[in-house]
Design a protein around this motif. Sequence first.
Motif, PDB file in Angstrom:
ATOM      1  N   ASP A   1      17.132 -50.935  25.200  1.00  0.00           N
ATOM      2  CA  ASP A   1      16.687 -52.316  25.051  1.00  0.00           C
ATOM      3  C   ASP A   1      17.795 -53.320  25.334  1.00  0.00           C
ATOM      4  O   ASP A   1      17.528 -54.428  25.809  1.00  0.00           O
TER       5      ASP A   1
ATOM      6  N   ARG B   1      17.244 -56.423  27.786  1.00  0.00           N
ATOM      7  CA  ARG B   1      17.377 -57.770  27.235  1.00  0.00           C
ATOM      8  C   ARG B   1      18.414 -58.581  28.021  1.00  0.00           C
ATOM      9  O   ARG B   1      18.206 -59.751  28.327  1.00  0.00           O
TER      10      ARG B   1
ATOM     11  N   TYR C   1      12.463 -61.627  24.503  1.00  0.00           N
ATOM     12  CA  TYR C   1      12.674 -60.178  24.463  1.00  0.00           C
ATOM     13  C   TYR C   1      13.492 -59.960  23.198  1.00  0.00           C
ATOM     14  O   TYR C   1      14.694 -60.246  23.167  1.00  0.00           O
TER      15      TYR C   1
ATOM     16  N   THR D   1      10.797 -50.250  22.647  1.00  0.00           N
ATOM     17  CA  THR D   1      11.517 -50.331  23.925  1.00  0.00           C
ATOM     18  C   THR D   1      10.671 -49.732  25.043  1.00  0.00           C
ATOM     19  O   THR D   1      10.592 -50.280  26.153  1.00  0.00           O
TER      20      THR D   1
ATOM     21  N   SER E   1       8.019 -52.107  25.974  1.00  0.00           N
ATOM     22  CA  SER E   1       8.538 -53.267  26.712  1.00  0.00           C
ATOM     23  C   SER E   1       8.698 -52.960  28.189  1.00  0.00           C
ATOM     24  O   SER E   1       8.727 -53.874  29.018  1.00  0.00           O
TER      25      SER E   1
END
Length: 484
Positions: A293, A297, A320, A329, A332
């Motif tokens: 992540d 990000r 985010y 994660t 996402s």
Amino acid sequence: MTKELRRLSIVMLAMFLALFVSTSVIQVGQAANLANTPGNRRALYDSYEIQRGSIIVSGTPIAQSVPSDDVYSWQREYVDAAMWAPVTGYMNPVLDAKTRIESTENSVLSGSDENQFFSRIDRALTGQVPRGSNVELSLDADVQRAAWDALGDQQGAVVAIEPSTGRILAMVSKPSFDTNTLAAHDPDAVNAAYDQLAADPTQPLTNRAIEGNLNPPGSTFKLVVASAALASGRYTPDSTFPNPASYTLPQSSSVVSNAGGGACGGGDTVTLATALRLSCNIPFAELAVELGDDAIREEAEKYGFNSAFTMPLTSTPSTYPSTLDAPQTALSGFGQGQVRATPLQMAMVSAGIANGGVVMNPRMIDRVIEPNLSVGQEGSNSEYGRALESNIAAQMVTMMTANVQDGAASNARIDGVQVAGKTGTAENDARPYTLWFTGFAPADDPKVAVAVVVENGGGQGQNGSGNEIAAPIAKKVMEAVLGK
């Protein structure tokens, strides 16, 4: 002249000069502060005796002041009010209320801006009627109309940006409202109209293009994840990933699948380029977990996530979140879970890729035109930052072009023009899907980047798709720019 008389004359002269200076400072230098003092009704009335400047698009006023027969002297009037409401906002002298451009540019439009000091002096000395300056926006009336008409009765928004400058060419949000009803000088009628709009569950007062309850970006966010992968140096468009028909989220029993329910094309593995072209969820979930992540990000923030933009309207930051766990994660990776975005933000993602990896700050004002028709201020272009190196941006363009030419965004094709794009169909638990498209054209010489969001499933619940509903809207907007 006696000594005493001379002294008295000097004292009187000093007092006169002090009085002259103090009144000049109050009446001219502090005019804006006095006008904005709460409860100063006389100043309020006086401020509306000045003809407010117009808000101009493509050479034509979309907001202007016309004479009224009450104490406020002027009535604000809006043209194509609902289409422009998310941009102009409204100005009401009775309630001393201002929103959107009417609020952010109030000092310029009202003539009280400190940069207009000498203009106010000149008009006072020459006996000219005082008036504010005009604000000319970067938006294009034809492109705005195309976006407004293409969105039709859908609930959603459209943003179009010039990639090389960040100039906003269109900003549409629906449902909208008639700003003239909130600019009227009848306080009872205005309050009743406002209360009705505020209570409307479809939130017509919200500019969905830049604010509100943000939507998950769905598969359009795969552009950010692919960017992060390529930027890491560990992946290329030909990098491969396992290609199962279902995928169990790490540290979870939840299972995700691709849109079609099967594997991503044929074979036991699938490349990054093919996964993007076919908009497959599982490879991007796997990729997101591999990247982590923090890397995603970091790349998202290079495009503007987690930042607000003032253009001069201020956007709600797309998000985010920090410290996502492994299942979040993975989600996402295809724009689900806790990721949220505005159409402005997704247009900036496409614009950054189109602009060789450089993301420009969005802006809406081209120039301020003073009452004597001279240009007082001009908008300037500025870089937000670099999201990608130019060679990686070129790889993204190639993959996005394939996505439109022979992939999941085929309804954005324009005859004779190469279009780069990405669709998204975001899930909202048991609610209707949110449908997306973002892209730009021409792919080899970008003139416009666009993002479209259609809420409530485009009237089709969980059966609609971004390619079916959002992509054709974006196509019409891009055609309006390319046809000029």
